[in-house]
Design a protein around this motif. Structure first.
Motif, short mmCIF file in Angstrom:
data_model
loop_
_atom_site.label_atom_id
_atom_site.label_comp_id
_atom_site.label_asym_id
_atom_site.label_seq_id
_atom_site.Cartn_x
_atom_site.Cartn_y
_atom_site.Cartn_z
N VAL A 1 34.24 10.54 -5.03
CA VAL A 1 34.12 12.00 -4.95
C VAL A 1 32.75 12.42 -4.42
O VAL A 1 31.73 11.85 -4.80
CB VAL A 1 34.34 12.65 -6.33
N THR A 2 32.76 13.44 -3.56
CA THR A 2 31.55 14.21 -3.28
C THR A 2 31.87 15.65 -3.61
O THR A 2 33.01 16.10 -3.51
CB THR A 2 31.10 14.10 -1.81
N TYR A 3 30.86 16.38 -4.03
CA TYR A 3 31.06 17.79 -4.37
C TYR A 3 29.79 18.57 -4.04
O TYR A 3 28.69 18.02 -4.04
CB TYR A 3 31.40 17.95 -5.86
N LEU A 4 29.96 19.85 -3.74
CA LEU A 4 28.80 20.68 -3.45
C LEU A 4 28.00 20.87 -4.73
O LEU A 4 28.55 21.30 -5.76
CB LEU A 4 29.23 22.04 -2.88
N ASN A 5 26.74 20.56 -4.66
CA ASN A 5 25.87 20.59 -5.83
C ASN A 5 25.32 22.00 -6.06
O ASN A 5 24.11 22.24 -6.01
CB ASN A 5 24.74 19.58 -5.65
N THR A 6 26.24 22.93 -6.31
CA THR A 6 25.87 24.33 -6.52
C THR A 6 26.40 24.78 -7.88
O THR A 6 27.55 24.52 -8.23
CB THR A 6 26.47 25.23 -5.43
N GLU B 1 29.13 12.00 -6.09
CA GLU B 1 27.82 12.34 -5.54
C GLU B 1 27.75 13.83 -5.22
O GLU B 1 28.62 14.37 -4.53
CB GLU B 1 27.56 11.54 -4.26
N GLY B 2 26.72 14.51 -5.73
CA GLY B 2 26.49 15.90 -5.39
C GLY B 2 25.79 16.00 -4.04
O GLY B 2 24.85 15.24 -3.77
N VAL B 3 26.25 16.91 -3.18
CA VAL B 3 25.68 17.08 -1.84
C VAL B 3 25.47 18.57 -1.57
O VAL B 3 25.95 19.43 -2.32
CB VAL B 3 26.60 16.48 -0.75
N GLN C 1 40.79 4.06 -3.98
CA GLN C 1 42.00 4.15 -3.15
C GLN C 1 42.01 5.39 -2.27
O GLN C 1 42.62 5.39 -1.20
CB GLN C 1 43.24 4.17 -4.05
N ALA C 2 41.39 6.46 -2.75
CA ALA C 2 41.38 7.72 -2.00
C ALA C 2 40.03 8.39 -2.20
O ALA C 2 39.22 7.96 -3.03
CB ALA C 2 42.50 8.63 -2.47
N PHE C 3 39.79 9.44 -1.42
CA PHE C 3 38.50 10.12 -1.48
C PHE C 3 38.72 11.62 -1.61
O PHE C 3 39.59 12.20 -0.95
CB PHE C 3 37.66 9.84 -0.23
N VAL C 4 37.92 12.25 -2.47
CA VAL C 4 38.01 13.69 -2.70
C VAL C 4 36.68 14.34 -2.37
O VAL C 4 35.62 13.87 -2.81
CB VAL C 4 38.35 13.99 -4.18
N HIS C 5 36.74 15.43 -1.57
CA HIS C 5 35.54 16.23 -1.37
C HIS C 5 35.81 17.64 -1.87
O HIS C 5 36.77 18.29 -1.47
CB HIS C 5 35.11 16.29 0.10
N ILE C 6 34.95 18.10 -2.76
CA ILE C 6 35.05 19.44 -3.31
C ILE C 6 34.03 20.30 -2.61
O ILE C 6 32.82 20.24 -2.89
CB ILE C 6 34.82 19.41 -4.84
#
Length: 385
Positions: A180-185, A211-213, A233-238
């Motif tokens: 996972v990556t996610y906006l670090n807001t 990871e926060g980005v 297995q899969a990737f999530v971006h928030i």
């Protein structure tokens, strides 16, 4: 191609077109000094310039189409509808003074906006003090309504509901682990990730790394290498469309080929070749066979022939205008009246949900739903895989 709005406060000319209509018998139309029914004004607090101007343009096109259609059918009980635009840049430094300006304009009975919850929430106390309904139709942060007052309403599904759905859907697809990556807001990305993480733990979906980005970054590779080190297995971006486009492109460039769950139905993401095959839960699907959706899409493309795509942003704004009109017809064309109407309207036709009825306890749509969609050839289509 989405165009950028010129910097200015603009009154929609569609609302000022002469209609020559008598007031409906159910409500005597208020008249101005010319003897004609007075115009009903809604305010729009949105980004006309700055990094979010693309979304402001999308909202404006949909609003103006809806205003044209409403006025062609007689407006609000004989009163024409018009919009007053103010450029907030979707920045709280601008959205607060914009709110003060709208509150001070007695002709405005409701304000749409802002694009982001981060811009809307700081302005909420101003609207509440002015007893002016703030319709944050695009605001998915639960706090917009949960910590707001009776003057804050939204037709957006919350981030918590969206990412709980995402975790559940991924698990149902047979996926056991995700990076996972996610906006670090603090106002959006972190609460959204927390909702996803909580649901993932509940259902047994393993997060190998998160990871926060920042959406302003151009190089995500160091974070992505960490996020896929555990071979998920899969990737999530928030996040949003533009940062998702960069994330998925760089994810593929480092050799990760698992399914990408993320992105938005917007120009920069839809046009990214590496984004093909991405999956999201959608409120609105342009390719739907629903008659109301087909009619809206056809009307939008007729009015704006250069626009090749109709997204959830246009659909949400179009719905919002029609909901506001329904509420004013129900409760009256004053600030007090339209607020009353929001609490009473039921089954308002919607191109997003089919029909809209508010849950009075949350001031959001009762029982919203999402549809799995996949990006193919630059278009989001219903996914049955």
């Amino acid at each position: 191609m989405k165009k950028v709005l010129k910097r200015a406060a603009v009154v929609s000319v569609a609302g000022l077109m002469a209609m020559g209509l008598a007031a409906c018998s159910g409500e005597a139309a208020a008249s101005n000094t010319s003897g004609k029914p007075s115009t009903v004004y809604f305010g729009v607090s949105a980004a006309e310039t700055g990094q979010y101007a693309q979304y402001g343009q999308q909202f404006k096109e949909a609003f103006d189409l809806a205003v044209d259609q409403v006025n062609a059918k007689g407006g609000i009980n004989g009163h024409p509808v018009a919009l007053k635009y103010e450029d907030s840049q979707s920045d709280p430094k601008q959205s607060v003074p914009v709110a003060q300006k709208f509150v001070g304009d007695s002709s405005v009975i409701l304000v749409f906006g802002d694009y982001s919850s981060a811009a809307s929430i700081p302005a909420s106390p101003i609207y509440t003090a002015g007893k002016l309904l703030q319709y944050g139709f695009n605001n998915s942060n639960p706090d917009f309504t949960a910590k707001g007052t009776k003057y804050q309403w939204s037709t957006s599904i919350t981030t918590s509901a969206t990412y709980k759905w995402t975790a559940d859907y991924i698990k149902k697809q047979g996926v056991k682990s995700v990076g996972v990556t996610y906006l670090n807001t603090s106002d959006w990305g972190i609460p959204a990730y927390q909702a996803f993480e909580d649901e993932a733990k509940k259902i047994g979906l393993k997060i190998t790394d998160a990871e926060g980005v920042l959406d302003t970054s151009d190089d995500y590779k160091p974070s992505l290498i960490k996020a896929v080190k555990g071979n998920p297995q899969a990737f999530v971006h928030i996040g949003y469309g533009p940062d998702s486009a960069k994330i998925v492109t760089q994810l593929r460039s480092i050799g990760y080929n698992g399914t990408f769950y993320g992105g938005q139905d917007e120009e920069s993401f839809d046009g990214t070749s590496a984004a093909t095959g991405s999956i999201i839960g959608s409120e609105f699907v342009e390719t739907s066979t629903d008659p109301e959706v087909k009619s809206f899409v056809a009307a939008f493309k007729k009015k704006y022939p250069s626009e090749t795509d109709v997204t959830s942003f246009e659909a949400g704004a179009y719905d919002a205008l029609n909901v506001a009109v329904a509420a004013a017809k129900k409760g009256g064309i004053t600030r007090e009246g339209i607020l009353k109407g929001f609490g009473e309207i039921k089954d308002v036709p919607s191109v997003v949900y089919g029909k809209i009825t508010f849950d009075p306890s949350t001031r959001r749509v009762a029982s919203p739903h999402l549809t799995p969609t996949i990006l193919k050839d630059g278009k989001w289509v219903v996914y049955n895989g």
